[in-house]
Design a protein around this motif. Sequence first.
Motif, mmCIF file in Angstrom:
data_model
loop_
_atom_site.group_PDB
_atom_site.id
_atom_site.type_symbol
_atom_site.label_atom_id
_atom_site.label_comp_id
_atom_site.label_asym_id
_atom_site.label_seq_id
_atom_site.Cartn_x
_atom_site.Cartn_y
_atom_site.Cartn_z
ATOM 1 N N MET A 379 0.838 -1.193 0.000
ATOM 2 C CA MET A 379 0.000 0.000 0.000
ATOM 3 C C MET A 379 0.882 1.256 0.000
ATOM 4 O O MET A 379 0.456 2.308 -0.487
ATOM 5 N N GLN A 380 2.114 1.145 0.510
ATOM 6 C CA GLN A 380 3.018 2.298 0.463
ATOM 7 C C GLN A 380 3.471 2.547 -0.979
ATOM 8 O O GLN A 380 3.654 3.683 -1.402
ATOM 9 N N GLY A 383 0.561 4.243 -2.539
ATOM 10 C CA GLY A 383 0.523 5.615 -2.043
ATOM 11 C C GLY A 383 1.547 6.467 -2.791
ATOM 12 O O GLY A 383 1.284 7.618 -3.156
ATOM 13 N N THR A 387 0.919 9.776 -5.343
ATOM 14 C CA THR A 387 1.417 11.068 -4.873
ATOM 15 C C THR A 387 2.752 11.452 -5.501
ATOM 16 O O THR A 387 3.343 12.452 -5.110
ATOM 17 N N PHE A 394 7.304 7.501 0.337
ATOM 18 C CA PHE A 394 5.956 7.545 0.901
ATOM 19 C C PHE A 394 5.968 6.976 2.318
ATOM 20 O O PHE A 394 5.393 7.558 3.246
ATOM 21 N N MET A 398 5.010 8.744 5.905
ATOM 22 C CA MET A 398 4.100 8.200 6.915
ATOM 23 C C MET A 398 4.804 8.147 8.269
ATOM 24 O O MET A 398 4.231 8.501 9.296
ATOM 25 N N ARG A 399 6.048 7.687 8.258
ATOM 26 C CA ARG A 399 6.779 7.575 9.528
ATOM 27 C C ARG A 399 6.973 8.939 10.173
ATOM 28 O O ARG A 399 7.068 9.045 11.388
ATOM 29 N N GLY A 401 4.862 11.125 10.457
ATOM 30 C CA GLY A 401 3.598 11.669 10.956
ATOM 31 C C GLY A 401 2.486 11.751 9.923
ATOM 32 O O GLY A 401 1.404 12.245 10.213
ATOM 33 N N GLY A 402 2.777 11.275 8.709
ATOM 34 C CA GLY A 402 1.739 11.273 7.690
ATOM 35 C C GLY A 402 1.689 12.587 6.939
ATOM 36 O O GLY A 402 2.415 13.520 7.261
ATOM 37 N N ARG A 403 0.856 12.643 5.911
ATOM 38 C CA ARG A 403 0.761 13.842 5.080
ATOM 39 C C ARG A 403 -0.388 14.712 5.584
ATOM 40 O O ARG A 403 -1.461 14.229 5.844
#
Lengths: 406, 286
Positions: A379-380, A383, A387, A394, A398-399, A401-403
């Motif tokens: 899924m990464q 993602g 994007t 990606f 996420m690590r 803190g996310g977008r």
Amino acid sequence: MTAQILDGRAVSVAILDRVRREVDEFAAEHGRVPALATVLVGDDPASRTYVRMKANRCAKAGIDSHRVELDAAITTGELVSRIRELSADPAVDGILLQHPVPDHIDERAAFEAIEPAKDVDGVTRASFAAMAFDEDGFRSATPGGIMALLDAYDIPLPGRHAVVVGRSPILGRPVGMLLLARDATVTYCHSRTAGLAERVAEADIVVAAAGRPRLIRGEWIRPGAVVVDAGYAGNTGDVEYEEAAERAAFITPVPGGVGPMTIATLLAQTVRAARAHQTRRSRGAVPVRGEAMTKARDNYLLDLAASRQGYALNRLCGSLKDEENRRRFLEDEAAYCDAYGLSAEQRKAILERDWTAMLELGGSIFYTFKLAMLDKKSMQYLGGVFTGMSAEEFAAAMRSGGRKFG
Amino acid sequence: MARVIWGLATSHVPSIGAAMDNGKTEDPYWKPLFDGYGPAREWMAEHRPDVAVVVYNDHANAIDLDLVPTFAVGTAESYDVADEGWGRRPVPPVVGAPQLSEHLVRELMDSSFDITTCHRLDVDHGLTVPLSVYCPDPGDAWPCAVVPVLVNVIQYPQPTAARCYALGEAIGRAIRSFPQDLKVAVFGTGGMSHQLAGARAGLINERFDRMFLDAIEHDPEKLAALSREDYIAEAGTEGIELIMWLVMRGAMSGKLARIHDTYHVPASNTAAALALFEDLGEGASA
């Protein structure tokens, strides 16, 4: 005067010559030149001048500069969304947001809208973290330029005492960390430091990055020290130049010291970003405008129209939950598509693994993900496709803190 | 009579299950999340329910787009673990509680919830991951029977948050009117903020999530008043799963006590959270 000049202008010319050659090689190989987007908010004359200088240097180095000028009244949300567009724009390799931005804007939010792979000015959290951990990433341009200048003059760093005056997140803090990574012993001083004179007097290397003209007196400088002045108020630095130059072994002039190195670093990093961007494109991870891959819209809602449109495609992907179907699909993908009655566009999207086109054609991520898993794509990875990032980038986003949006 | 003893809200990200299945819970990536579960797991292990009512959504496994029930209740004696396309999770099959299922369906119908029933249902990560969050090492059998309650959160329009909250209230009343002396736990699963597809993929909205984590206890009506567009805008296209937490919250009696909660970013592409509430009983009803 005894100090030797750390001539940023001369060193930057050599760097820019190298950048120019790299741009030519890049253009010969890929049929395009690297592109830097510069974003200026409001009409602060100094900022306007800096942006113009950067654009001029770009032109000289053969880099395409794309100037975005925004009204001072723009909101944080609007600015973030404009920068995010540039982050997603396949025609842009690097992004520079000229700072400071007007007071009402959340500068950190604006910086974080810059895709880390395009953060050639090294202002995002991701770049700061990479620099702090001494990993590959883009350095904050001024600290990167200072290090390149020290190296150009073979200034030894290991074991020497560097005193950094200033602690801003894009200058003081990072330059201290870069010096630390090179085995200097680093002391940070700032506006609340007691006994600044004594601290500076202990330094083998002084980096003045406080943004306060003539804060550092020449008489504080230890004889034989190296003085780097990153002050930038007009043509006055943070150090009393004439007096300091009497005592220092090396000193940067203002202007002509750190400033040109900042721009050279920015452009060198832009070429690096363009190369990495091109590599991601050739791996198919980045949707490229006008090429095969489709660019994603913000949101895909599986409403009833999409569900109708995507029915055959989703049914095919859903069938892959059955092991026997997975085997048959892999045996002959085209025949399998034909058996499910896909439209020509859907068939093409499946066979070419155009993940965004699948969504445009009514696919639901929960269905198309089964196809991705059959390809051993995470899924990464998806993602990243949506994007314009690699799976690694990606996952790193996420690590951290996310977008963030809005 | 049966009673609700606790309610658990938890994310159901597949990779949380995979981390447990593959012994990765001590890896630096996963350890903070699983450490965060610790106190809740200890408390739940001392407060074992007989039946878990697990509110979840299927992810293209038992339910495809041929028929999309808005609310459904599993009525089977047992439920197989689904192969979602990459093999089954190595967890025990799920044992049903068909009598309680029947009672719930009848009571919900009488409360004007027109429920779809599922006599055969392979349960996917939406249900098994929350069970693993509750009980990481089930051995050969889960420590409780299960009534699956399915909510459509994938196809638009999803039920409103208010309707989910009302469904939860009806489920709570139905459980408390079941004549056997059963201890029941209610699981609300999914969320928190996440978005898997589109240019906003990777969205995390910690501000919204923190608000939700607080309000699910103190002000569920506020969350029930949000529109599906609000959920999608704030929590992402998949963050709308949070409406299933409201089903759990609705099923609790008036008074509840927060035992533990935890919030962690990321679990895969998702903000993962857990919130555990003890149901203090009817008498305490506000």
